[in-house]
Motif scaffolding. Sequence first.
Motif, PDB file in Angstrom:
ATOM      1  N   GLY A  48     -18.792 -15.211  62.571  1.00 33.44           N
ATOM      2  CA  GLY A  48     -18.511 -15.886  61.309  1.00 33.44           C
ATOM      3  C   GLY A  48     -18.205 -17.353  61.409  1.00 33.44           C
ATOM      4  N   ASP A 244     -19.697 -19.924  59.102  1.00 33.49           N
ATOM      5  CA  ASP A 244     -21.153 -19.806  59.107  1.00 33.49           C
ATOM      6  C   ASP A 244     -21.743 -19.659  57.706  1.00 33.49           C
ATOM      7  OD1 ASP A 244     -21.156 -19.998  61.844  1.00 33.49           O
ATOM      8  OD2 ASP A 244     -21.297 -17.829  62.192  1.00 33.49           O
ATOM      9  N   THR A 245     -20.961 -19.125  56.778  1.00 35.87           N
ATOM     10  CA  THR A 245     -21.466 -18.908  55.419  1.00 35.87           C
ATOM     11  C   THR A 245     -21.567 -20.205  54.618  1.00 35.87           C
ATOM     12  OG1 THR A 245     -19.193 -18.389  54.738  1.00 35.87           O
ATOM     13  CG2 THR A 245     -20.636 -16.535  55.269  1.00 35.87           C
ATOM     14  N   VAL A 246     -20.947 -21.262  55.115  1.00 34.51           N
ATOM     15  CA  VAL A 246     -20.984 -22.554  54.423  1.00 34.51           C
ATOM     16  C   VAL A 246     -22.234 -23.308  54.872  1.00 34.51           C
ATOM     17  CG1 VAL A 246     -19.781 -24.747  54.065  1.00 34.51           C
ATOM     18  CG2 VAL A 246     -18.472 -22.617  54.298  1.00 34.51           C
TER      19      VAL A 246
END
Length: 340
Positions: A48, A244-246
């Motif tokens: 993540g 990581d989601t950004v």
Amino acid sequence: MTDISATAGVLPRAAVDRTARTRLAYLDGWRGLSIALVLIGHFFPVPGINLGVLGVEFFFVLSGRLMAEILFIERFPLKKFFKRRFSRIYPALLVFVIAAMMGLASTFIAFKWKAALTALTFTYNYAGILVNRAGALDHIWSLAIEEHSYVILALISVVVSGRANVVRLLVALSLLAMANGAISYWVLGMDYETSYWRTDVHIASILLSAAICMLKADGRLPAFLRNQHVALAAAAGAVLLFLDTVPTPVHYLLGVPLLALAVNTLDFAGGYLTGLLSSRPMVMLGLWSYSLYLWQQPFYKFVYDRDGAPIPMLAAVFACALASYYIVEKPARGWLNRNW
């Protein structure tokens, strides 16, 4: 970095020495934290979040703070500044690249002579995109940006008069560089390396931190930003923005400014944080950080590309790095600084 802090001439000599030692230990602790994040991110990745990328950004914003103190606040002589930068960086880099050419080519991954040359000339961040790469040297892109920033900041210190004008220029260049990265990635469809290995993009991390450092030194940083809770919130926000989601450009449009603010203002948090960063393990990691940075890459690539066992590879990193620090980096730097 000078041995005496900017408080010289105000405090008694003994107090100045204590202040300088505390300050240097604290900053070495920041380096220790940065290299720890890189090592954890490379050898024991956390799902993540890419802690390796975050650790590199810590190095960049810390470098911006240190360069601002040296060049614009302490007004360190440029001739001496570049001599010390060379003695600190080049001997260990030269030995590492030679060792890579002699041994790592057959042991770990494919090695290319052109890539070695671009590493030694600090052009790897562009040549690695346009010409030639070698996995064992891929980390030199960040060192190239550091070296380019030394030259750019030194030129600014000579050409631009008045600290307020310098701050305005640094902020303007930072905004242009961040916009350049976002356009390269989002609009032009370039990948991460092609967008963010470039000095004209990634130097924003260094320049923005330098600007914040100067605002703080001149007492022009807004009062609410000098609050320890705001500093801690900025650090936490920066970490979250590197998840990581950004989207990648958001890391640099929002995360880097928060990280730069945190590195320059977390001094105000004091107490436990300063104690942790000044602790012997963190200081020692900071002292070894450059050699660790150099030597972690080939062993990391072995783990990443060939599913090598991370613990033995990390032990090998420390063995090579400590040999580099005590046999090459420290003696060469001392000799060059004394005799050059």
